[in-house]
Write a protein that holds these residues in place. Structure first.
Motif, PDB file in Angstrom:
ATOM      1  N   LEU A   1       0.826  -1.206   0.000  1.00 17.88           N
ATOM      2  CA  LEU A   1       0.000   0.000   0.000  1.00 17.88           C
ATOM      3  C   LEU A   1       0.862   1.257   0.000  1.00 17.88           C
ATOM      4  CD1 LEU A   1      -2.945   1.088   0.224  1.00 17.88           C
ATOM      5  CD2 LEU A   1      -2.550   1.239   2.680  1.00 17.88           C
ATOM      6  N   THR A   2       1.966   1.226   0.721  1.00 19.21           N
ATOM      7  CA  THR A   2       2.850   2.386   0.786  1.00 19.21           C
ATOM      8  C   THR A   2       3.364   2.773  -0.595  1.00 19.21           C
ATOM      9  OG1 THR A   2       3.513   1.892   3.055  1.00 19.21           O
ATOM     10  CG2 THR A   2       4.998   3.283   1.774  1.00 19.21           C
ATOM     11  N   LYS A   3       3.593   1.777  -1.453  1.00 18.04           N
ATOM     12  CA  LYS A   3       4.035   2.062  -2.822  1.00 18.04           C
ATOM     13  C   LYS A   3       3.017   2.944  -3.551  1.00 18.04           C
ATOM     14  CE  LYS A   3       7.877  -0.413  -3.315  1.00 18.04           C
ATOM     15  NZ  LYS A   3       9.179   0.170  -3.757  1.00 18.04           N
ATOM     16  N   VAL A   4       1.735   2.699  -3.299  1.00 16.46           N
ATOM     17  CA  VAL A   4       0.686   3.507  -3.916  1.00 16.46           C
ATOM     18  C   VAL A   4       0.645   4.886  -3.261  1.00 16.46           C
ATOM     19  CG1 VAL A   4      -1.781   3.670  -4.435  1.00 16.46           C
ATOM     20  CG2 VAL A   4      -0.657   1.433  -4.419  1.00 16.46           C
ATOM     21  N   GLU A   5       0.703   4.922  -1.948  1.00 12.96           N
ATOM     22  CA  GLU A   5       0.634   6.197  -1.226  1.00 12.96           C
ATOM     23  C   GLU A   5       1.753   7.143  -1.636  1.00 12.96           C
ATOM     24  OE1 GLU A   5      -1.421   4.866   2.986  1.00 12.96           O
ATOM     25  OE2 GLU A   5       0.741   4.566   2.730  1.00 12.96           O
ATOM     26  N   LEU A   6       2.921   6.595  -1.924  1.00  5.91           N
ATOM     27  CA  LEU A   6       4.071   7.412  -2.319  1.00  5.91           C
ATOM     28  C   LEU A   6       4.091   7.733  -3.812  1.00  5.91           C
ATOM     29  CD1 LEU A   6       6.898   5.707  -0.200  1.00  5.91           C
ATOM     30  CD2 LEU A   6       5.677   7.839   0.293  1.00  5.91           C
ATOM     31  N   GLY A   7       3.113   7.186  -4.557  1.00  7.37           N
ATOM     32  CA  GLY A   7       3.057   7.432  -5.989  1.00  7.37           C
ATOM     33  C   GLY A   7       4.099   6.672  -6.777  1.00  7.37           C
ATOM     34  N   GLU A   8       4.640   5.585  -6.167  1.00  5.33           N
ATOM     35  CA  GLU A   8       5.674   4.804  -6.854  1.00  5.33           C
ATOM     36  C   GLU A   8       5.092   3.782  -7.815  1.00  5.33           C
ATOM     37  OE1 GLU A   8       8.195   3.165  -3.861  1.00  5.33           O
ATOM     38  OE2 GLU A   8       8.847   5.120  -3.114  1.00  5.33           O
ATOM     39  N   VAL A   9       3.814   3.457  -7.649  1.00  3.39           N
ATOM     40  CA  VAL A   9       3.129   2.544  -8.570  1.00  3.39           C
ATOM     41  C   VAL A   9       1.735   3.083  -8.851  1.00  3.39           C
ATOM     42  CG1 VAL A   9       4.403   0.479  -7.828  1.00  3.39           C
ATOM     43  CG2 VAL A   9       2.249   1.080  -6.692  1.00  3.39           C
ATOM     44  N   ASP A  10       1.151   2.570  -9.932  1.00  2.00           N
ATOM     45  CA  ASP A  10      -0.207   2.991 -10.297  1.00  2.00           C
ATOM     46  C   ASP A  10      -1.277   2.239  -9.531  1.00  2.00           C
ATOM     47  OD1 ASP A  10       0.639   4.816 -12.368  1.00  2.00           O
ATOM     48  OD2 ASP A  10       1.070   3.055 -13.605  1.00  2.00           O
ATOM     49  N   ALA A  11      -0.934   1.048  -9.036  1.00  2.00           N
ATOM     50  CA  ALA A  11      -1.938   0.222  -8.367  1.00  2.00           C
ATOM     51  C   ALA A  11      -1.261  -0.859  -7.539  1.00  2.00           C
ATOM     52  CB  ALA A  11      -2.865  -0.431  -9.405  1.00  2.00           C
ATOM     53  N   ALA A  12      -2.002  -1.377  -6.571  1.00  2.00           N
ATOM     54  CA  ALA A  12      -1.533  -2.517  -5.774  1.00  2.00           C
ATOM     55  C   ALA A  12      -2.752  -3.327  -5.361  1.00  2.00           C
ATOM     56  CB  ALA A  12      -0.767  -2.062  -4.536  1.00  2.00           C
ATOM     57  N   LEU A  13      -2.567  -4.631  -5.298  1.00  2.00           N
ATOM     58  CA  LEU A  13      -3.634  -5.497  -4.783  1.00  2.00           C
ATOM     59  C   LEU A  13      -3.416  -5.652  -3.283  1.00  2.00           C
ATOM     60  CD1 LEU A  13      -4.259  -8.420  -7.322  1.00  2.00           C
ATOM     61  CD2 LEU A  13      -5.943  -6.829  -6.379  1.00  2.00           C
ATOM     62  N   VAL A  14      -4.330  -5.092  -2.515  1.00  2.00           N
ATOM     63  CA  VAL A  14      -4.222  -5.115  -1.053  1.00  2.00           C
ATOM     64  C   VAL A  14      -5.597  -5.455  -0.475  1.00  2.00           C
ATOM     65  CG1 VAL A  14      -2.357  -3.399  -1.074  1.00  2.00           C
ATOM     66  CG2 VAL A  14      -4.731  -2.635  -0.824  1.00  2.00           C
ATOM     67  N   TYR A  15      -5.677  -5.496   0.836  1.00  2.00           N
ATOM     68  CA  TYR A  15      -6.964  -5.756   1.469  1.00  2.00           C
ATOM     69  C   TYR A  15      -7.825  -4.493   1.483  1.00  2.00           C
ATOM     70  CZ  TYR A  15      -4.791 -10.025   3.230  1.00  2.00           C
ATOM     71  OH  TYR A  15      -4.146 -11.227   3.335  1.00  2.00           O
ATOM     72  N   ARG A  16      -9.124  -4.706   1.465  1.00  2.00           N
ATOM     73  CA  ARG A  16     -10.067  -3.591   1.537  1.00  2.00           C
ATOM     74  C   ARG A  16      -9.821  -2.750   2.781  1.00  2.00           C
ATOM     75  NH1 ARG A  16     -15.347  -3.030   3.889  1.00  2.00           N
ATOM     76  NH2 ARG A  16     -16.526  -1.382   2.824  1.00  2.00           N
ATOM     77  N   THR A  17      -9.494  -3.405   3.896  1.00  2.00           N
ATOM     78  CA  THR A  17      -9.261  -2.687   5.155  1.00  2.00           C
ATOM     79  C   THR A  17      -8.090  -1.722   5.033  1.00  2.00           C
ATOM     80  OG1 THR A  17      -7.943  -4.571   5.891  1.00  2.00           O
ATOM     81  CG2 THR A  17     -10.234  -4.497   6.593  1.00  2.00           C
ATOM     82  N   ASP A  18      -7.071  -2.104   4.271  1.00  2.00           N
ATOM     83  CA  ASP A  18      -5.904  -1.240   4.121  1.00  2.00           C
ATOM     84  C   ASP A  18      -6.217  -0.041   3.248  1.00  2.00           C
ATOM     85  OD1 ASP A  18      -3.640  -2.717   5.538  1.00  2.00           O
ATOM     86  OD2 ASP A  18      -4.540  -4.278   4.320  1.00  2.00           O
ATOM     87  N   VAL A  19      -7.074  -0.229   2.240  1.00  2.00           N
ATOM     88  CA  VAL A  19      -7.512   0.902   1.424  1.00  2.00           C
ATOM     89  C   VAL A  19      -8.231   1.920   2.299  1.00  2.00           C
ATOM     90  CG1 VAL A  19      -9.019   1.643  -0.450  1.00  2.00           C
ATOM     91  CG2 VAL A  19      -7.652  -0.438  -0.703  1.00  2.00           C
ATOM     92  N   LEU A  20      -9.122   1.443   3.160  1.00  2.00           N
ATOM     93  CA  LEU A  20      -9.891   2.344   4.015  1.00  2.00           C
ATOM     94  C   LEU A  20      -8.992   3.100   4.993  1.00  2.00           C
ATOM     95  CD1 LEU A  20     -13.005   0.112   4.851  1.00  2.00           C
ATOM     96  CD2 LEU A  20     -12.886   2.063   3.297  1.00  2.00           C
ATOM     97  N   ALA A  21      -7.917   2.450   5.414  1.00  2.00           N
ATOM     98  CA  ALA A  21      -7.009   3.071   6.385  1.00  2.00           C
ATOM     99  C   ALA A  21      -5.897   3.871   5.728  1.00  2.00           C
ATOM    100  CB  ALA A  21      -6.391   1.997   7.278  1.00  2.00           C
ATOM    101  N   GLY A  22      -5.781   3.777   4.396  1.00  2.00           N
ATOM    102  CA  GLY A  22      -4.662   4.402   3.692  1.00  2.00           C
ATOM    103  C   GLY A  22      -4.797   5.904   3.539  1.00  2.00           C
ATOM    104  N   ASP A  23      -3.680   6.535   3.200  1.00  2.00           N
ATOM    105  CA  ASP A  23      -3.644   7.978   2.963  1.00  2.00           C
ATOM    106  C   ASP A  23      -3.599   8.260   1.467  1.00  2.00           C
ATOM    107  OD1 ASP A  23      -3.514   8.587   5.720  1.00  2.00           O
ATOM    108  OD2 ASP A  23      -1.348   8.245   5.722  1.00  2.00           O
ATOM    109  N   ASP A  24      -4.504   9.123   1.006  1.00  2.00           N
ATOM    110  CA  ASP A  24      -4.509   9.565  -0.398  1.00  2.00           C
ATOM    111  C   ASP A  24      -4.606   8.415  -1.386  1.00  2.00           C
ATOM    112  OD1 ASP A  24      -4.286  12.284   0.299  1.00  2.00           O
ATOM    113  OD2 ASP A  24      -2.126  12.056   0.593  1.00  2.00           O
ATOM    114  N   VAL A  25      -5.407   7.408  -1.042  1.00  2.00           N
ATOM    115  CA  VAL A  25      -5.640   6.297  -1.961  1.00  2.00           C
ATOM    116  C   VAL A  25      -7.144   6.074  -2.112  1.00  2.00           C
ATOM    117  CG1 VAL A  25      -3.468   5.151  -1.395  1.00  2.00           C
ATOM    118  CG2 VAL A  25      -5.549   4.523  -0.149  1.00  2.00           C
ATOM    119  N   GLU A  26      -7.483   5.402  -3.192  1.00  2.00           N
ATOM    120  CA  GLU A  26      -8.865   4.997  -3.439  1.00  2.00           C
ATOM    121  C   GLU A  26      -8.879   3.498  -3.697  1.00  2.00           C
ATOM    122  OE1 GLU A  26     -10.309   7.158  -6.785  1.00  2.00           O
ATOM    123  OE2 GLU A  26     -10.016   9.138  -5.858  1.00  2.00           O
ATOM    124  N   GLY A  27     -10.041   2.890  -3.533  1.00  2.00           N
ATOM    125  CA  GLY A  27     -10.178   1.472  -3.784  1.00  2.00           C
ATOM    126  C   GLY A  27     -11.030   1.191  -5.011  1.00  2.00           C
TER     127      GLY A  27
END
Length: 254
Positions: free
Chosen positions: A177-203
């Motif tokens: 998830l951090t890779k997405v938050e930092l803008g290092e990747v376009d997408a990541a497959l993670v858990y729904r719970t992590d998307v909800l808890a993430g910063d500046d990300v969408e699911g």
């Protein structure tokens, strides 16, 4: 009593333990009991909240967490790391601990989690589903297959017939998830719970996610230093109040 004798007694008193402390540093001036919980990284937010409540309800108790990829934690436990409770992000990893004789009784499933595609806010790559992750123009982070989020990702991609060439394989879901938050990747497959808890990300939800939903089991460990307290923690995690916390975090409760 002579002055010299009084001085000697005072010196001895100064060296004596204060407060009648007990073995292991328990007693005045610190937590009387420490409960050590090894838990999957995806449980971080919910478990930290539950830990604060548990400490309030168990005065003199401190809950210490070790959050990491489930397979890493299982390896530590099987190598003898001291812990009271293990909560895994899948049953397969918990089985490796149980089969090694390191759980006390049968592990019990307490929540379920599903995958989502995490993308940066605004979804600049226009990812709409799993098939888009196969586009070579879309950079993707996945968890390594030996950890539960990676195994689930491999299962769901295989079921959907989608081949992804990830630019990175991460040791746990938080790292992906951090890779997405930092803008290092376009997408990541993670858990729904992590998307909800993430910063500046969408699911981005996808229908195939239910084919690889992960059951989360929890168990008191056979060598638990605090077995009674560990049992209290497992009971708390399974309670109605705790299950509400999990639902708010995005887990499916049983």
């Amino acid at each position: 009593m002579p002055t010299a004798a009084l001085a000697a007694l005072a010196a001895l008193a100064g060296c004596a333990p204060v407060g009648g402390g007990t073995e292991g540093g328990e007693g005045a001036g610190g937590a009387e009991r420490t409960l050590t919980v090894f838990a999957a990284a995806s449980l971080t937010g919910a478990f930290e909240e539950l830990g604060e409540r548990f400490e309030r309800d168990h005065p003199g108790t401190e809950v210490e967490f070790n959050f990491a990829g489930s397979s890493q934690l299982a390896g530590q436990i099987n190598e003898g790391a001291p812990a009271d409770v293990f909560a895994s992000a899948d049953t397969r990893t918990m089985d490796t601990v149980a089969e090694a004789g390191n759980t006390a009784g049968e592990p019990v499933v307490f929540v379920r989690n599903t995958l989502e595609i995490a993308v940066p806010r605004g979804n600049p790559a226009g990812v709409e589903g799993l098939a888009d992750l196969a586009d070579p123009r879309v950079s993707v982070a996945l968890c390594a297959e030996e950890v539960p989020c990676g195994a689930a990702a491999a299962e769901v991609l295989d079921a959907a017939g989608v081949e992804v060439a990830p630019v990175s394989l991460e040791e746990d879901v938080k790292a992906a998830l951090t890779k997405v938050e930092l803008g290092e990747v376009d997408a990541a497959l993670v858990y729904r719970t992590d998307v909800l808890a993430g910063d500046d990300v969408e699911g981005v939800a996808f229908a195939e996610a239910d084919q690889a939903a992960n059951d989360y089991p929890i168990a008191v460990l056979a060598a638990a230093p605090r077995p009674a307290l560990a049992e209290d923690w497992v009971a708390w995690v399974r309670s109605a109040d705790a299950q509400r916390v999990f639902r708010d975090a995005g887990f499916t409760t049983r």
